[in-house]
Design an enzyme around this catalytic site. Structure first.
Site, PDB file in Angstrom:
ATOM      1  N   ARG A   1       1.084  14.763  12.828  1.00 58.38           N
ATOM      2  CA  ARG A   1       1.594  14.669  11.569  1.00 58.38           C
ATOM      3  C   ARG A   1       1.445  15.868  10.763  1.00 58.38           C
ATOM      4  O   ARG A   1       0.919  16.016   9.639  1.00 58.38           O
ATOM      5  CB  ARG A   1       0.568  13.444  10.919  1.00 58.38           C
ATOM      6  CG  ARG A   1       0.603  12.127  11.803  1.00 58.38           C
ATOM      7  CD  ARG A   1       0.080  11.062  11.275  1.00 58.38           C
ATOM      8  NE  ARG A   1       0.885  10.426   9.990  1.00 58.38           N
ATOM      9  CZ  ARG A   1       0.293   9.520   9.078  1.00 58.38           C
ATOM     10  NH1 ARG A   1      -0.915   8.878   9.511  1.00 58.38           N
ATOM     11  NH2 ARG A   1       0.884   9.005   8.288  1.00 58.38           N
TER      12      ARG A   1
ATOM     13  N   ARG B   1      -8.644   0.133   4.733  1.00 60.63           N
ATOM     14  CA  ARG B   1      -7.934   0.900   4.238  1.00 60.63           C
ATOM     15  C   ARG B   1      -6.400   0.134   3.893  1.00 60.63           C
ATOM     16  O   ARG B   1      -5.777   0.621   2.852  1.00 60.63           O
ATOM     17  CB  ARG B   1      -7.487   2.058   5.061  1.00 60.63           C
ATOM     18  CG  ARG B   1      -8.840   2.806   5.627  1.00 60.63           C
ATOM     19  CD  ARG B   1      -8.415   4.068   6.124  1.00 60.63           C
ATOM     20  NE  ARG B   1      -7.062   4.846   5.530  1.00 60.63           N
ATOM     21  CZ  ARG B   1      -6.443   6.033   6.014  1.00 60.63           C
ATOM     22  NH1 ARG B   1      -7.057   6.418   7.151  1.00 60.63           N
ATOM     23  NH2 ARG B   1      -5.560   6.679   5.254  1.00 60.63           N
TER      24      ARG B   1
ATOM     25  N   ASP C   1       4.619   0.676  11.921  1.00 58.51           N
ATOM     26  CA  ASP C   1       3.532   0.246  11.268  1.00 58.51           C
ATOM     27  C   ASP C   1       3.350  -1.502  11.909  1.00 58.51           C
ATOM     28  O   ASP C   1       2.293  -1.820  11.626  1.00 58.51           O
ATOM     29  CB  ASP C   1       3.388   0.211   9.829  1.00 58.51           C
ATOM     30  CG  ASP C   1       3.398   1.793   9.335  1.00 58.51           C
ATOM     31  OD1 ASP C   1       3.436   1.873   8.183  1.00 58.51           O
ATOM     32  OD2 ASP C   1       3.047   2.425  10.033  1.00 58.51           O
TER      33      ASP C   1
ATOM     34  N   CYS D   1      -4.377  12.873  12.511  1.00 55.96           N
ATOM     35  CA  CYS D   1      -5.231  11.611  12.478  1.00 55.96           C
ATOM     36  C   CYS D   1      -4.928  11.099  13.841  1.00 55.96           C
ATOM     37  O   CYS D   1      -4.415  11.542  14.826  1.00 55.96           O
ATOM     38  CB  CYS D   1      -4.669  10.941  11.609  1.00 55.96           C
ATOM     39  SG  CYS D   1      -3.029  10.081  11.899  1.00 55.96           S
TER      40      CYS D   1
ATOM     41  N   LYS E   1       1.046  -1.235   0.063  1.00 63.39           N
ATOM     42  CA  LYS E   1       0.093   0.122  -0.067  1.00 63.39           C
ATOM     43  C   LYS E   1       0.859   1.255   0.095  1.00 63.39           C
ATOM     44  O   LYS E   1       0.666   2.146  -0.655  1.00 63.39           O
ATOM     45  CB  LYS E   1      -0.972  -0.030   1.144  1.00 63.39           C
ATOM     46  CG  LYS E   1      -1.543   1.432   1.478  1.00 63.39           C
ATOM     47  CD  LYS E   1      -2.312   1.423   2.704  1.00 63.39           C
ATOM     48  CE  LYS E   1      -1.629   1.600   4.122  1.00 63.39           C
ATOM     49  NZ  LYS E   1      -1.474   2.892   4.515  1.00 63.39           N
ATOM     50  N   ASN E   2       1.944   1.388   0.955  1.00 58.72           N
ATOM     51  CA  ASN E   2       2.898   2.496   1.188  1.00 58.72           C
ATOM     52  C   ASN E   2       3.591   2.706  -0.023  1.00 58.72           C
ATOM     53  O   ASN E   2       4.394   3.820   0.043  1.00 58.72           O
ATOM     54  CB  ASN E   2       3.421   2.754   2.287  1.00 58.72           C
ATOM     55  CG  ASN E   2       2.245   2.620   3.761  1.00 58.72           C
ATOM     56  OD1 ASN E   2       1.137   2.958   3.071  1.00 58.72           O
ATOM     57  ND2 ASN E   2       2.771   2.577   4.635  1.00 58.72           N
TER      58      ASN E   2
HETATM   59  C1  EPZ Z   1       4.388   6.747   6.055  1.00 57.00           C
HETATM   60  O1  EPZ Z   1       3.765   8.135   6.737  1.00 57.00           O
HETATM   61  C2  EPZ Z   1       3.381   5.602   6.199  1.00 57.00           C
HETATM   62  N1  EPZ Z   1       2.558   6.064   5.236  1.00 57.00           N
HETATM   63  C3  EPZ Z   1       2.908   5.392   7.584  1.00 57.00           C
HETATM   64  O2  EPZ Z   1       2.135   4.521   7.378  1.00 57.00           O
HETATM   65  C4  EPZ Z   1       4.109   5.034   8.263  1.00 57.00           C
HETATM   66  O3  EPZ Z   1       3.635   4.834   9.768  1.00 57.00           O
HETATM   67  C5  EPZ Z   1       5.298   6.308   8.199  1.00 57.00           C
HETATM   68  O4  EPZ Z   1       5.530   6.474   6.995  1.00 57.00           O
HETATM   69  C6  EPZ Z   1       6.416   6.065   9.056  1.00 57.00           C
HETATM   70  O5  EPZ Z   1       6.961   4.894   8.452  1.00 57.00           O
HETATM   71  C7  EPZ Z   1       2.497   5.872   3.990  1.00 57.00           C
HETATM   72  O6  EPZ Z   1       3.413   5.577   3.387  1.00 57.00           O
HETATM   73  C8  EPZ Z   1       1.195   6.482   3.123  1.00 57.00           C
HETATM   74  P1  EPZ Z   1       6.690  10.273   8.086  1.00 57.00           P
HETATM   75  P2  EPZ Z   1       4.439   9.400   6.759  1.00 57.00           P
HETATM   76  O7  EPZ Z   1       6.673  11.399   7.195  1.00 57.00           O
HETATM   77  O8  EPZ Z   1       5.012   9.856   5.556  1.00 57.00           O
HETATM   78  C9  EPZ Z   1       7.122  13.447  11.463  1.00 57.00           C
HETATM   79  C10 EPZ Z   1       0.401   3.083   7.645  1.00 57.00           C
HETATM   80  O9  EPZ Z   1      -0.220   2.428   8.671  1.00 57.00           O
HETATM   81  N2  EPZ Z   1       6.698  14.370  10.443  1.00 57.00           N
HETATM   82  O10 EPZ Z   1       7.897   9.374   7.829  1.00 57.00           O
HETATM   83  O11 EPZ Z   1       3.282  10.454   7.076  1.00 57.00           O
HETATM   84  C11 EPZ Z   1       5.690  12.909  11.651  1.00 57.00           C
HETATM   85  O12 EPZ Z   1       4.755  13.579  12.422  1.00 57.00           O
HETATM   86  C12 EPZ Z   1       0.772   4.389   7.736  1.00 57.00           C
HETATM   87  O13 EPZ Z   1       0.231   2.381   6.631  1.00 57.00           O
HETATM   88  C13 EPZ Z   1       7.050  15.746  10.681  1.00 57.00           C
HETATM   89  O14 EPZ Z   1       7.350  16.389  11.744  1.00 57.00           O
HETATM   90  O15 EPZ Z   1       5.662   9.283   7.841  1.00 57.00           O
HETATM   91  C14 EPZ Z   1       5.717  11.569  12.194  1.00 57.00           C
HETATM   92  O16 EPZ Z   1       5.950  11.788  13.724  1.00 57.00           O
HETATM   93  C15 EPZ Z   1       0.465   5.143   9.190  1.00 57.00           C
HETATM   94  N3  EPZ Z   1       7.038  16.745   9.709  1.00 57.00           N
HETATM   95  C16 EPZ Z   1       7.159  11.175  11.836  1.00 57.00           C
HETATM   96  O17 EPZ Z   1       7.858  12.418  11.246  1.00 57.00           O
HETATM   97  C17 EPZ Z   1       6.813  16.182   8.176  1.00 57.00           C
HETATM   98  O18 EPZ Z   1       6.821  17.152   7.402  1.00 57.00           O
HETATM   99  C18 EPZ Z   1       6.838  10.213  10.449  1.00 57.00           C
HETATM  100  O19 EPZ Z   1       6.377  10.585   9.528  1.00 57.00           O
HETATM  101  C19 EPZ Z   1       6.584  14.907   8.147  1.00 57.00           C
HETATM  102  C20 EPZ Z   1       6.590  14.110   9.223  1.00 57.00           C
END
Ligand code: EPZ
Length: 417
Positions: free
Chosen positions: A120, A396, A304, A115, A22-23
């Site tokens: 996020r 989802r 995850d 969320c 999915k990701n």
């Molecule tokens: C991706 O989300 C995945 N989603 C998430 O999977 C996964 O948990 C996450 O990466 C971490 O591996 C998809 O790929 C669609 P991040 P993403 O940007 O890109 C902070 C699932 O269950 N952050 O690596 O949103 C954020 O708040 C989902 O399949 C900032 O502060 O993750 C978080 O604490 C859930 N500022 C951390 O980094 C930003 O601009 C990780 O976020 C971006 C992120």
């Protein structure tokens, strides 16, 4: 709202087919905005999030033709707005921002908002795009972004190895003018899959699999065909299902190479994982014992998989410390697991899980995708009946979860209503 009813206590036995990730599929679909030619994606999982991304791309003028597990994307961008009513359903919608800016120089994308698992923010996405020359302002809950002419290559240091920020900036850089270097880029396998597809489309990218990606922008990208890699989180989830029920399951299509820390921790807990030519065989022959896990960016233990692993540790001998370092609020499965008789205490970012001999079935409520599936896993092992409500969260990210588990002997049904 649908719910899933499970009668626990039956060891799983049989084959489970692992679908495309999915990701990986979601950013790859957003990459369809980077070319007017046809992008053909294979091994696409059938999930609600995929449908949401298809609806968003259609909104931009990109036709998405499904053909089983093949998606064909193509068309000219006719609209640059990603509306709130779509973005609020799926945060990954923000991944259209970089491609829209790179292709047509403007984008109006609703801020995803928080969320269940955390605030996020997308500040790292926005700061990186500003470094590439985009002018960005936030107004009435929307990101208004524009660039005069083309985006310019830049050296961008990510303070956190954000998956989404890496993907957005990677796609923007592919069509930028000049060289972009992403320092401290995320290294998740889904990013490697995106790089492979972009390169097939004519992008010039070096450093795949490392935390330093170097992108030489090109004037335009062509269409391509790309097969999506297997879903390592679906793989880890069903490995936990086999382990928590004391069963033996072949995960067909799963790849050990991306399972890294998950395989290490599961083996430490007493789970057997054996590589076969077309599958991973996962068995639990003896007792489970507590083994600590801490979530980290790849190649660390994936956040995850945290909820699923906690359900497994709830019935292990001894105790395990599970620490969540990625999201600030990803323990919402804990009170629900404790209602089933688990003994889990949360202290800040860590949870102590003291194993119990047996969980007891109960009506439980899901709050996010991975919390939902951890409750299903607990229900498979619990004495009596478990009803998991709000399974739209599950749909989802897991295709036909009740069918895949029932085919391995689980007593599990979905009830409409
Ligand atoms: C991706 O989300 C995945 N989603 C998430 O999977 C996964 O948990 C996450 O990466 C971490 O591996 C998809 O790929 C669609 P991040 P993403 O940007 O890109 C902070 C699932 O269950 N952050 O690596 O949103 C954020 O708040 C989902 O399949 C900032 O502060 O993750 C978080 O604490 C859930 N500022 C951390 O980094 C930003 O601009 C990780 O976020 C971006 C992120």
């Amino acid at each position: 709202m649908d719910r899933i009813r499970i009668k626990g206590g039956r060891p799983l036995s049989g084959d489970i087919a692992i679908g495309g990730a999915k990701n990986a599929a979601l950013p790859l679909m957003a990459a369809g905005l980077l070319t007017e030619e046809r992008l053909e994606l294979h091994n696409v999982p059938r999930l609600a999030d995929i449908d949401t991304m298809a609806a968003l791309l259609a909104q931009h003028g990109i036709a998405v033709e499904p053909d089983g597990r093949v998606l064909r994307l193509g068309g000219a961008i006719t609209n640059t707005e990603a509306p709130y009513d779509i973005v609020r359903k799926m945060r990954a919608s923000v991944l259209v921002l970089g491609p829209l800016l790179a292709r047509v120089g403007e984008a109006r994308v609703s801020l995803p908002g928080g969320c269940a698992i955390g605030t996020r923010p997308v500040d790292l996405h926005l700061k990186g795009l500003e470094q590439m020359g985009a002018e960005i302002r936030l107004d009435a809950g929307y990101i208004h972004a524009a660039v005069r002419g083309r985006l310019r290559g830049a050296t961008i240091v990510l303070p956190f190895a954000s998956v989404g920020a890496t993907e957005n900036l990677l796609m923007a850089a592919a069509l930028a003018d000049g060289q972009t270097v992403l320092v401290n880029a995320a290294r998740e396998p889904e990013i490697g899959d995106l790089v492979a597809c972009l390169v097939a489309m004519g992008a010039r990218i070096a450093g795949t699999g490392t935390d330093r990606l170097v992108i030489e922008g090109v004037a335009q990208l062509t269409g391509a065909r790309h097969a999506i890699l297997p879903d390592r989180i679906e793989t880890g989830t069903y490995a936990c299902a086999a382990a928590i029920t004391g069963g033996s399951v072949r995960l067909v299509g799963a790849q050990m190479e991306h399972l890294g820390a998950v395989a290490r921790v599961l083996r430490e807990a007493g789970v057997e994982i054996e590589e076969q030519p077309d599958a991973l065989l996962v068995r639990r022959l003896n007792g489970l014992h507590g083994a600590d896990a801490m979530t980290e960016p790849y190649p660390g233990f994936p956040t995850d998989m945290q909820a699923q692993y906690m359900a497994l540790m709830a019935v292990a001998e001894g105790a395990a410390m599970v620490t969540e370092t990625i999201f600030e609020n990803r323990f919402m499965h804990v009170p629900e697991l404790n209602r089933m008789g688990a003994r889990i205490n949360v202290h800040g970012a860590s949870a102590i899980v003291r194993g119990v001999p047996m969980l007891s079935g109960a009506p439980v409520m899901a709050t996010d995708l991975r919390a939902s599936v951890s409750l299903v896993l607990a229900g498979l092992a619990a004495r009596g009946e478990t009803v998991v409500n709000r399974v739209y969260h599950l749909d989802r990210g897991y295709e036909a979860v009740e069918r895949k588990l029932a085919a391995c002997g689980a007593e599990i049904v979905r009830e409409e209503g």
